[in-house]
Structures are given as structure tokens and as C-alpha cells.
Design an enzyme around this catalytic site. Structure first.
Site, PDB file in Angstrom:
ATOM      1  CE  LYS A 140      -3.863   2.148   2.481  1.00  0.00           C
ATOM      2  NZ  LYS A 140      -3.248   3.488   2.656  1.00  0.00           N
ATOM      3  NE  ARG A 156      -8.756   9.358  -2.482  1.00  0.00           N
ATOM      4  CZ  ARG A 156      -8.512   8.736  -1.335  1.00  0.00           C
ATOM      5  NH1 ARG A 156      -8.172   7.463  -1.349  1.00  0.00           N
ATOM      6  NH2 ARG A 156      -8.551   9.380  -0.192  1.00  0.00           N
TER       7      ARG A 156
END
Length: 402
Positions: A140, A156
Site C-alpha cells: 500500500k 483523487r
């Protein structure tokens, strides 16, 4: 409790939030040990905005603790049900070509087991052969989330609308592994080794650099050099090294998979991402407004270990910088074996008595937050912490040895 004082960049971001909150009031939120539920929600919004803008004020694990506590009071609060928004001082938002959701989190092996049970249950509900279930595990990345459709690079944002940051590619940013454009979601990251060797004395943390790469203003010359030398890249998730196998294999080999993925790349990571690769299962499980049900991030709870220092040697980086290295009795912590600690300032080694035979306590909060709290022998007290907002303390880079 430490007193928090915001810098100019953080103040500009907080003012952009339009929370009807004075700067002194905001600083008191992070200094206080007690909060009303309303104050806690405000603290979460401020901390999230600062983190996503590249100027974090608290550690990831501290934010997660506040977040989990808030969930116990108001689990249906809109802040908890939607993707945490980002704040950039410039730029207008544009619609993303594809939704970018956040990732649900697990902090223990038991929680991972429960998630795999939900995957198995979903498979049975659609008569999918459970022997064909496959789980993909990847690091991650702890960078700046973005989406590349081959023409535009987007932040995002709130998961639906983001900001056009194509200028990062125009400045020379490359795609990891010399891949082409248009590979979808990923993160803007900088190599750990490069940051520690070249930029750690100038920048408090790598998120400062990630924010500088996409900012509309002129790029800092050291950041531009990092881009030119290929230390900063956009890393599509599809290019990450991965482990893929059955649920049975995942659960039986979890520790070794954890360590393997942790050591697979030279970039900051803050956990592992686990996801089903089976399209029918993914379609059936779907998503909430905030995250996909077929995907989860594993972050390790705080663990600690007492470790003996064997000796202190020096290492010279490729830039000629000399740093002291403490060699440790190999110790496994949170799935990774720690054997060396690079201390960036010799004065701290001398002042705190870090030498052969010293016993130090390592604390890992999550996969990347390693802290030396103190030596547990009668030697000089140590208080080295990897807190990005505490610039006056020695930062340590723990090198993993399998």
C-alpha cells in the site's frame, strides 16, 4: 501533550476548508487531550486536509485512532461514509474518468480472516467455485493518489471530482518501471533511499515533496532534480509487485507474504492491500460510497520489541554524505526483520549513548512507523521518534533484512 503550531502552508489549507475555525482554535484541538464530538469531527477534517495536501500534522496511526473512536459515536456521519476529500489551494476540480474510492482498513489477522469469510460468502451466494477464488496482495503505497487516463493526470479529490495535475508529467515526472501513460490509478511517490540520502535534511517528510511536484507554483530546484533523476515517479497500482493465491494459502503464509511485500519496493508504504481478483465476486460485493467491499488494507497495530545494539558503523551515500548506522541483533517486528538503523546525526548517537550493548525499545505503529521510545537498560534515555511534524528529532530509517 505537545503544542502544535501550524506553518504558513498549513494555515492556508485550513483557511480553505471554510470550517469557521480560527487558527488558534485549530492548534488547541491538536494540543488538547479532551474533545467534544463536534471538535473531534473538526480535528479529523483538518488533519485529513493537511495530510492530503502534503503537510501532515499528526501520524497516520494517531488519525486512525481518532477516526475509530469517532465511529463509535456517529457511525453514519457523512464524513465517515464518503471518501476523505483533499484540499489544494489552487486549481479547479474536474470530473474523474473513473471513481477513485478509499480503502477499508483492518488492523489484525482476525479482521483479515473475517474479510476472507465475506469473500467466501459472496462466492457461495453466486455459486462461484470457491476453489477458483484468488486474492491479490500488493504494498500500500504511501504517496499522493492520482489517476492517469493517458491524457490527463488527476488527483483523487473526493473520489468523483479531482484536479488536473498533468503539469507533473510536463515537468518530467516518469511512470514507474519506464511504463507508458494511461495505466489508471496509482500514486506519486519518491524513493526512500533517495529521500534519506539527498533530501531528508531539507524536507520534513516525503509528502512535502509529493505536494511540491503537483503544485502550480514553480518547483523547488531540489525536487526538480529528483524528478529529473527518476527518484520521483507516478506508480500505477497495476505495476506493483504482487502475491496472488488462494485464501487458504494467504492465511497460512500471511507473515511471510507480509514481509515479502514490505521489502519489494524502495518506496514508503503504510500497509498491504488485499483484493479479490475475481470479476463476478467483485461485481456481486460492490462498494459503499467510500470503499470497495472486495478490497481491504491491512495496517499493523502497535508492536514493540527490546533490541540490543551490536555496534555503530558509518556508511557513505552515493552523494558523499556520511551517516552512522547502528547494527542490531536481528529482531522480527510486525512481519519484518530489523537488523540496522541509520541515524542521520552523529551528535544524537553521542548524546544518547547509542553504542555496543545498549538496549533500545522499538515500537512499530503500522508498517512504517517505527519509534525508539527509550533504552530499557540503565543507559541514557532515548526519545527518537519518526514524526514528520517533529523536525528537531533524529529521523531513523530502519533497513529490513529477510
Amino acid at each position: 501533550m505537545s503544542k502544535y503550531i501550524f506553518n504558513d502552508n498549513q494555515i492556508a489549507i485550513i483557511e480553505k476548508l471554510d470550517l469557521n475555525l480560527g487558527i488558534e482554535e485549530a492548534e488547541k484541538l491538536f494540543t488538547s487531550d479532551e474533545h467534544s464530538w463536534e471538535e473531534l469531527e473538526t480535528l479529523l477534517k483538518v488533519a485529513n486536509a493537511l495530510y492530503r495536501s502534503g503537510y501532515p500534522i499528526i501520524e497516520d496511526e494517531t488519525y486512525d485512532e481518532y477516526l475509530n473512536y469517532f465511529k463509535t459515536h456517529d457511525p453514519d456521519n457523512p464524513y465517515l461514509l464518503n471518501v476523505e476529500p483533499e484540499v489544494l489551494i489552487d486549481s479547479k476540480t474536474v470530473r474523474l474518468p473513473k471513481k477513485m474510492l478509499s480503502t477499508d482498513k483492518a488492523y489484525s489477522f482476525e479482521e483479515i480472516k473475517k474479510w476472507t469469510e465475506r469473500i467466501t460468502k459472496a462466492a457461495s451466494e453466486i455459486d462461484f467455485d470457491q476453489n477458483l477464488i484468488r486474492i491479490r496482495v500488493t504494498p500500500k503505497l504511501d504517496g499522493y493518489a492520482a489517476y492517469d487516463d493517458g491524457i490527463t493526470l488527476y488527483t483523487r479529490g473526493d473520489g468523483t471530482r479531482g484536479q488536473d495535475i498533468t503539469r507533473a508529467f510536463e515537468r518530467g515526472l516518469k511512470v514507474a518501471k519506464n511504463a507508458g501513460r494511461g495505466l489508471g490509478p496509482g500514486e506519486i511517490v519518491i524513493k526512500k533511499s533517495y529521500f534519506n540520502e539527498v533530501l531528508s535534511e531539507k524536507f520534513e517528510n516525503s509528502r512535502n515533496i509529493q505536494a511540491a511536484i503537483i503544485a502550480e507554483k514553480k518547483v523547488d530546484e531540489d525536487v526538480q532534480k529528483a524528478i529529473d533523476e527518476g527518484a520521483c515517479v507516478f506508480y500505477p497500482f497495476s505495476l506493483l509487485d504482487n502475491w496472488t493465491g488462494s485464501i487458504e494459502e494467504l492465511l497460512s503464509k500471511f507473515d511471510s507474504i507480509l514481509e515479502s511485500m514490505w521489502n519489494s519496493i524502495d518506496f514508503d508504504i503504510d500497509g498491504l492491500v488485499l483484493e479479490s481478483t475475481n470479476a463476478p465476486i467483485k461485481e456481486h460485493m460492490g462498494s459503499t460510497r467510500k470503499f470497495h467491499r472486495w478490497q481491504i488494507a491491512f495496517k499493523v497495530n502497535e508492536e514493540s520489541a527490546e533490541v540490543e545494539v551490536l555496534k555503530v558503523v558509518h556508511q557513505t551515500s552515493r552523494t558523499g554524505r556520511v551517516s552512522p548506522v547502528a547494527e542490531l541483533v536481528p529482531t522480527k517486528l510486525s512481519g519484518a526483520t530489523l537488523s540496522r538503523a541509520t541515524v542521520h546525526h552523529y551528535n544524537m548517537v553521542k548524546t544518547n549513548g547509542v553504542g555496543p550493548g545498549a538496549i533500545i525499545k522499538l515500537v512499530r505503529s503500522g508498517l512504517v512507523g517505527v519509534t525508539i521510545h527509550s533504552n530499557v537498560s540503565s543507559r541514557t534515555q532515548l526519545d527518537f521518534q519518526m514524526h514528520s511534524n517533529v523536525s528537531s528529532r533524529t529521523q531513523l530509517d530502519f533497513q529490513m533484512a529477510v
